[in-house]
Design an enzyme around this catalytic site. Structure first.
Site, PDB file in Angstrom:
ATOM      1  N   LYS A   1       0.819  -1.221   0.000  1.00 51.55           N
ATOM      2  CA  LYS A   1       0.000   0.000   0.000  1.00 51.55           C
ATOM      3  C   LYS A   1       0.859   1.280   0.000  1.00 51.55           C
ATOM      4  CE  LYS A   1      -3.996  -2.080   2.320  1.00 51.55           C
ATOM      5  NZ  LYS A   1      -5.010  -1.867   3.391  1.00 51.55           N
TER       6      LYS A   1
ATOM      7  N   TYR B   1     -12.529  -2.377  -3.856  1.00 53.77           N
ATOM      8  CA  TYR B   1     -12.992  -2.596  -2.478  1.00 53.77           C
ATOM      9  C   TYR B   1     -14.520  -2.612  -2.381  1.00 53.77           C
ATOM     10  CZ  TYR B   1      -8.471  -2.144   0.023  1.00 53.77           C
ATOM     11  OH  TYR B   1      -7.226  -2.340   0.551  1.00 53.77           O
TER      12      TYR B   1
ATOM     13  N   PHE C   1     -15.828   3.154   6.716  1.00 51.11           N
ATOM     14  CA  PHE C   1     -14.464   3.536   6.320  1.00 51.11           C
ATOM     15  C   PHE C   1     -14.231   3.455   4.805  1.00 51.11           C
ATOM     16  CE2 PHE C   1     -14.411  -0.947   7.771  1.00 51.11           C
ATOM     17  CZ  PHE C   1     -13.909  -1.599   6.645  1.00 51.11           C
TER      18      PHE C   1
ATOM     19  N   ASN D   1      -1.923   0.128   6.875  1.00 51.55           N
ATOM     20  CA  ASN D   1      -1.443  -1.166   7.395  1.00 51.55           C
ATOM     21  C   ASN D   1      -0.537  -1.889   6.394  1.00 51.55           C
ATOM     22  OD1 ASN D   1      -3.441  -1.961   5.642  1.00 51.55           O
ATOM     23  ND2 ASN D   1      -4.570  -3.206   7.097  1.00 51.55           N
TER      24      ASN D   1
ATOM     25  N   HIS E   1      -2.176  -5.409   1.590  1.00 47.73           N
ATOM     26  CA  HIS E   1      -3.489  -6.050   1.430  1.00 47.73           C
ATOM     27  C   HIS E   1      -3.240  -7.456   0.913  1.00 47.73           C
ATOM     28  CE1 HIS E   1      -7.581  -6.896   0.106  1.00 47.73           C
ATOM     29  NE2 HIS E   1      -7.019  -7.410  -0.975  1.00 47.73           N
TER      30      HIS E   1
ATOM     31  N   GLU F   1      -9.451 -10.710  -7.594  1.00 41.00           N
ATOM     32  CA  GLU F   1      -8.509  -9.607  -7.389  1.00 41.00           C
ATOM     33  C   GLU F   1      -7.309  -9.703  -8.334  1.00 41.00           C
ATOM     34  OE1 GLU F   1      -7.638  -9.451  -3.172  1.00 41.00           O
ATOM     35  OE2 GLU F   1      -9.649  -8.717  -2.720  1.00 41.00           O
TER      36      GLU F   1
HETATM   37  P1  CMP Z   1      -7.359  -4.565   3.738  1.00 47.66           P
HETATM   38  O1  CMP Z   1      -6.874  -5.941   4.043  1.00 47.66           O
HETATM   39  O2  CMP Z   1      -6.750  -3.855   2.590  1.00 47.66           O
HETATM   40  O3  CMP Z   1      -8.959  -4.611   3.509  1.00 47.66           O
HETATM   41  C1  CMP Z   1      -9.782  -3.496   3.742  1.00 47.66           C
HETATM   42  C2  CMP Z   1      -9.080  -2.401   4.500  1.00 47.66           C
HETATM   43  O4  CMP Z   1      -9.925  -1.495   5.156  1.00 47.66           O
HETATM   44  C3  CMP Z   1      -8.249  -2.997   5.603  1.00 47.66           C
HETATM   45  O5  CMP Z   1      -7.140  -3.664   5.050  1.00 47.66           O
HETATM   46  C4  CMP Z   1      -7.923  -1.750   6.445  1.00 47.66           C
HETATM   47  O6  CMP Z   1      -6.753  -1.086   5.997  1.00 47.66           O
HETATM   48  C5  CMP Z   1      -9.113  -0.830   6.153  1.00 47.66           C
HETATM   49  N1  CMP Z   1      -9.925  -0.539   7.330  1.00 47.66           N
HETATM   50  C6  CMP Z   1     -10.133   0.669   7.848  1.00 47.66           C
HETATM   51  N2  CMP Z   1     -10.931   0.606   8.928  1.00 47.66           N
HETATM   52  C7  CMP Z   1     -11.236  -0.695   9.110  1.00 47.66           C
HETATM   53  C8  CMP Z   1     -12.023  -1.413  10.066  1.00 47.66           C
HETATM   54  N3  CMP Z   1     -12.657  -0.783  11.050  1.00 47.66           N
HETATM   55  N4  CMP Z   1     -12.115  -2.749   9.938  1.00 47.66           N
HETATM   56  C9  CMP Z   1     -11.477  -3.404   8.918  1.00 47.66           C
HETATM   57  N5  CMP Z   1     -10.722  -2.764   7.977  1.00 47.66           N
HETATM   58  C10 CMP Z   1     -10.595  -1.430   8.078  1.00 47.66           C
END
Ligand code: CMP
Length: 136
Positions: A12, A52, A60, A115, A118, A129
């Site tokens: 990311k 997404y 979010f 984070n 993904h 994906e």
């Molecule tokens: P990812 O695995 O990319 O999938 C969806 C993303 O939403 C997740 O990582 C997080 O970076 C983001 N995200 C933000 N807020 C939340 C939340 N409350 N719960 C889960 N994912 C979240």
């Protein structure tokens, strides 16, 4: 019997911006993943919204899509036995503060949004994906 799978991984914007892409790729390789395809790109917000879409009802969603399209990312197809689950284990929990020691998100993640990586959450989503980023 072997169970070779492919899964999609994204490094990311927060990690690419900190030049962590090679360190993260090394973690995949040293854990037995082959990086069979990869590309560094920046996507538009409407593309992130499509990627997404499963999260479109979540609070979010808008911030998530703005974030994924805010800078360059590295999309990769990873291959190994049990790639989907093993990648999720190597990434660690979604929220870096809950991620186990030695996982990518524990090492490099900044917050639940930033984070660093993904990874597909199922074999079916891995196929969807992978096609999203590598249709050819
Ligand atoms: P990812 O695995 O990319 O999938 C969806 C993303 O939403 C997740 O990582 C997080 O970076 C983001 N995200 C933000 N807020 C939340 C939340 N409350 N719960 C889960 N994912 C979240």
């Amino acid at each position: 019997m072997s169970n070779i799978e492919q899964t999609l991984s994204i490094i990311k914007p927060d990690a690419v911006e900190r030049n962590l892409d090679n360190a993260i790729k090394d973690m995949f390789k040293s854990n037995g993943f082959l990086i069979v395809k990869e590309k560094k790109i920046q996507i538009e917000k409407y593309e992130a919204e499509k990627f997404y879409k499963v999260h479109e009802t979540k609070s979010f969603y808008n911030d998530l899509c703005s974030y994924l399209s805010s800078g360059p990312i590295v999309a990769m197809v990873l291959e190994k036995e049990n790639a989907v689950l093993d990648n999720r284990e190597l990434m660690g929990a979604t929220n870096p503060k809950d991620a186990l020691k030695g996982t990518i998100r524990e090492r490099y993640g900044i917050s639940i949004d930033k984070n660093s990586v993904h990874g597909s959450d199922s074999l079916k989503n891995a196929e969807i994906e992978i096609n999203f980023f590598f249709k050819d």
